[in-house]
Write a protein that holds these residues in place. Structure first.
Motif, PDB file in Angstrom:
ATOM      1  N   ASN A   1      28.240  16.780 -25.045  1.00 11.20           N
ATOM      2  CA  ASN A   1      27.686  16.710 -26.240  1.00 11.20           C
ATOM      3  C   ASN A   1      28.392  16.469 -27.426  1.00 11.20           C
ATOM      4  O   ASN A   1      29.944  16.959 -27.290  1.00 11.20           O
ATOM      5  CB  ASN A   1      26.711  18.053 -26.129  1.00 11.20           C
ATOM      6  CG  ASN A   1      27.701  19.409 -26.242  1.00 11.20           C
ATOM      7  OD1 ASN A   1      27.869  19.868 -27.243  1.00 11.20           O
ATOM      8  ND2 ASN A   1      27.999  19.924 -24.863  1.00 11.20           N
TER       9      ASN A   1
ATOM     10  N   SER B   1      18.904  16.941 -28.546  1.00 12.93           N
ATOM     11  CA  SER B   1      20.193  16.659 -29.255  1.00 12.93           C
ATOM     12  C   SER B   1      20.887  18.038 -29.303  1.00 12.93           C
ATOM     13  O   SER B   1      20.194  19.248 -29.411  1.00 12.93           O
ATOM     14  CB  SER B   1      19.913  16.280 -30.641  1.00 12.93           C
ATOM     15  OG  SER B   1      20.996  16.554 -31.325  1.00 12.93           O
TER      16      SER B   1
ATOM     17  N   GLU C   1      22.631  16.217 -25.033  1.00 13.40           N
ATOM     18  CA  GLU C   1      22.885  15.236 -26.374  1.00 13.40           C
ATOM     19  C   GLU C   1      21.991  14.134 -26.244  1.00 13.40           C
ATOM     20  O   GLU C   1      21.583  13.501 -25.395  1.00 13.40           O
ATOM     21  CB  GLU C   1      24.113  14.860 -26.320  1.00 13.40           C
ATOM     22  CG  GLU C   1      24.935  14.300 -27.398  1.00 13.40           C
ATOM     23  CD  GLU C   1      24.492  14.901 -28.800  1.00 13.40           C
ATOM     24  OE1 GLU C   1      23.688  14.836 -29.289  1.00 13.40           O
ATOM     25  OE2 GLU C   1      25.256  16.055 -28.833  1.00 13.40           O
TER      26      GLU C   1
ATOM     27  N   CYS D   1      16.174  11.009 -31.883  1.00 10.29           N
ATOM     28  CA  CYS D   1      17.173  10.448 -32.391  1.00 10.29           C
ATOM     29  C   CYS D   1      17.208   8.894 -32.638  1.00 10.29           C
ATOM     30  O   CYS D   1      16.705   8.368 -31.441  1.00 10.29           O
ATOM     31  CB  CYS D   1      18.546  11.060 -31.558  1.00 10.29           C
ATOM     32  SG  CYS D   1      20.044  10.260 -32.532  1.00 10.29           S
TER      33      CYS D   1
ATOM     34  N   SER E   1      18.071  12.735 -35.190  1.00 10.49           N
ATOM     35  CA  SER E   1      19.033  13.802 -35.283  1.00 10.49           C
ATOM     36  C   SER E   1      20.137  13.415 -36.238  1.00 10.49           C
ATOM     37  O   SER E   1      20.563  14.551 -37.066  1.00 10.49           O
ATOM     38  CB  SER E   1      19.815  13.955 -33.938  1.00 10.49           C
ATOM     39  OG  SER E   1      20.757  15.045 -33.824  1.00 10.49           O
TER      40      SER E   1
END
Length: 470
Positions: A168, A233, A266, A303, A434
């Motif tokens: 991440n 995220s 992530e 994202c 994100s």
């Protein structure tokens, strides 16, 4: 005068800090790229190779008639009036090299680095160009060649290195991931009166743990592992926590058992606009995380650029292995249509919302009607920006522009979407990305001060969380 005063017409003094040589060499080694002995001749040779191979570069160099369509559409030029900071200006730099009008030296390298790292890779130019020239694709190629030659944006490279090393962008440990998610599960219990169920796979311990209401239920045997994995995220665990609560509560509401793998907390993929090999290294994290859990479904969080990379690089691999891939918005739309969830728009108040398309949803991820469908069911009042869908304005922080030293330029770019919001009566901007949220978090206070407004922002899943009736 606000301290972020901006002088139009020359942005050559605004550039990202360069990554240290040791870190670039480290990533070049990971990408199996040999650093060149002579960076000048290398850049010149590689650009000429790409000119022969890449349709976008060849058309930009040979066919562009300077009609000005891209200039009128380009947010970087519109807000700075620096011709070099435009698709035409950047293409002219390539033409000078490819057509041998200029040899590559330190000055040329600095120009390439400065202006190709000011491009937002938003792809707006590609949608208005009569020849279909996609400057974002050219930007990615040029940045990749500069990286191969040892020249890279420090912010981007540091972030990529952190992602590769830890799974991440923020280096969140497995223990911290557990603590954060369980904390917000308890917050959901206090706010909604429900105990959400979820699983967290501690990759460092090789254990699947089940939680209810933020409390540990126990370790789960392999045969009982959930068949879905959620990719949130890392920013959702710190900044966009209402988005995180939206994921947890929605998936609980539709009774879908899922797990978070601490090896991949992530959704971002900075390699998308730094170097293709780095993008694929980061993409492998998602593939490995899904394989490790033996899932049948992979759910991607909010994202834009991350979704574009995931959809085009990760999804084909997972789908071939029988793993269905969904953006979280796909599942919400499906649940609404099937009547599996109940939503109360009153919960989001009487304020006026504006959905603004993240660049890589609308111009790279084929995701622009789904968020709008959800918005109709979770808010009472909303307006559209006239520049929407494929012509939406970038947040201003795409493609490495989140570096601290680029804030003056980022603020300038952001004025386009901000003015669109306030001029059309919006009080809250919805950007389910994100990177958009990270950008707005750092500049919305400055913009509100500059314009004397109090615009707020958030994601789609934030609104789903509030509207869910449980």
């Amino acid at each position: 005068m606000h301290h972020f005063e901006f002088k139009l017409g020359d942005t050559s003094n605004i550039k990202p800090l360069k990554a240290p040589e040791s870190l670039v060499l480290k990533l070049l080694k990971k990408a199996e790229i040999m650093p060149p002995a002579d960076k000048y001749s290398y850049v010149e040779r590689r650009l000429k190779e790409e000119y022969m191979r890449n349709r976008n570069i060849k058309i930009a160099v040979d066919t562009c008639v300077h009609c000005g369509a891209c200039i009128d559409a380009c947010p970087t030029y519109i807000t700075t009036k620096d011709l070099k900071n435009s698709p035409v200006g950047r293409a002219e730099m390539l033409r000078d090299i490819v057509k041998r009008r200029k040899n590559v030296d330190d000055k040329v390298l600095e120009l390439l680095y400065t202006y190709y790292w000011q491009c937002l890779t938003c792809r707006r130019c590609g949608y208005v160009c009569p020849f279909g020239i996609d400057q974002a694709d050219i930007t990615r190629v040029v940045r990749g060649i500069l990286f191969e030659a040892g020249l890279a944006n420090r912010f981007a490279v540091v972030t990529i290195d952190k992602h590769i090393e830890t799974g991440n962008l923020m280096g969140i440990t497995p223990a911290a991931t557990v603590n954060i998610i369980t904390y917000f599960a308890k917050e959901i219990k206090n706010e909604k009166g429900i105990e959400v169920e979820f699983h967290i796979y501690r990759h460092d311990q090789k254990k699947m743990l089940k939680f209810r209401g933020g409390e540990l239920v126990g370790e789960v045997e392999r045969s009982q592992w959930p068949k879905a994995i959620l990719f949130p995220s890392s920013a959702d665990l710190f900044l966009n926590t209402e988005t995180l609560k939206g994921y947890l509560t929605f998936l609980h509401a539709i009774k879908l058992p899922f797990a978070v793998n601490t090896r991949c907390v992530e959704v971002a993929n900075f390699g998308l606009w730094t170097h293709e090999k780095l993008m694929k290294i980061e993409a492998q994290h998602y593939i490995d995380a899904a394989r490790e859990l033996g899932v049948e479904m992979a759910i991607f969080g909010e994202c834009g650029h991350g979704w574009r990379a995931f959809k085009n690089v990760v999804a084909p691999v997972l789908e071939k292995e029988g793993i269905k891939v969904y953006h979280i918005h796909h599942l919400v739309v499906k649940a609404i249509k099937e009547g599996r969830i109940k939503l109360n728009p009153e919960a989001n108040g009487d304020i006026v919302y504006m959905y603004q398309d993240p660049c890589q949803y609308s111009r790279g991820g084929d995701l622009y009607e789904e968020p709008r469908f959800i918005m109709k069911h979770v808010v009472k009042k909303q307006v559209e920006c006239p520049q929407n869908r494929q012509l939406s304005w970038c947040c201003g922080g795409q493609a490495g522009m989140l570096a601290d030293e680029l804030k003056p330029l980022r603020l300038q770019y952001a004025r386009l979407w901000y003015e669109c919001a306030i001029n059309n009566g919006a009080q809250h901007v919805v950007r389910p990305c994100s990177k958009c949220k990270g950008t707005l978090n750092g500049i919305i206070g400055d913009l509100n001060k500059m314009y004397g407004k109090n615009l707020t922002f958030g994601g789609v899943m934030d609104l789903v969380y509030k509207a869910l009736v449980l």
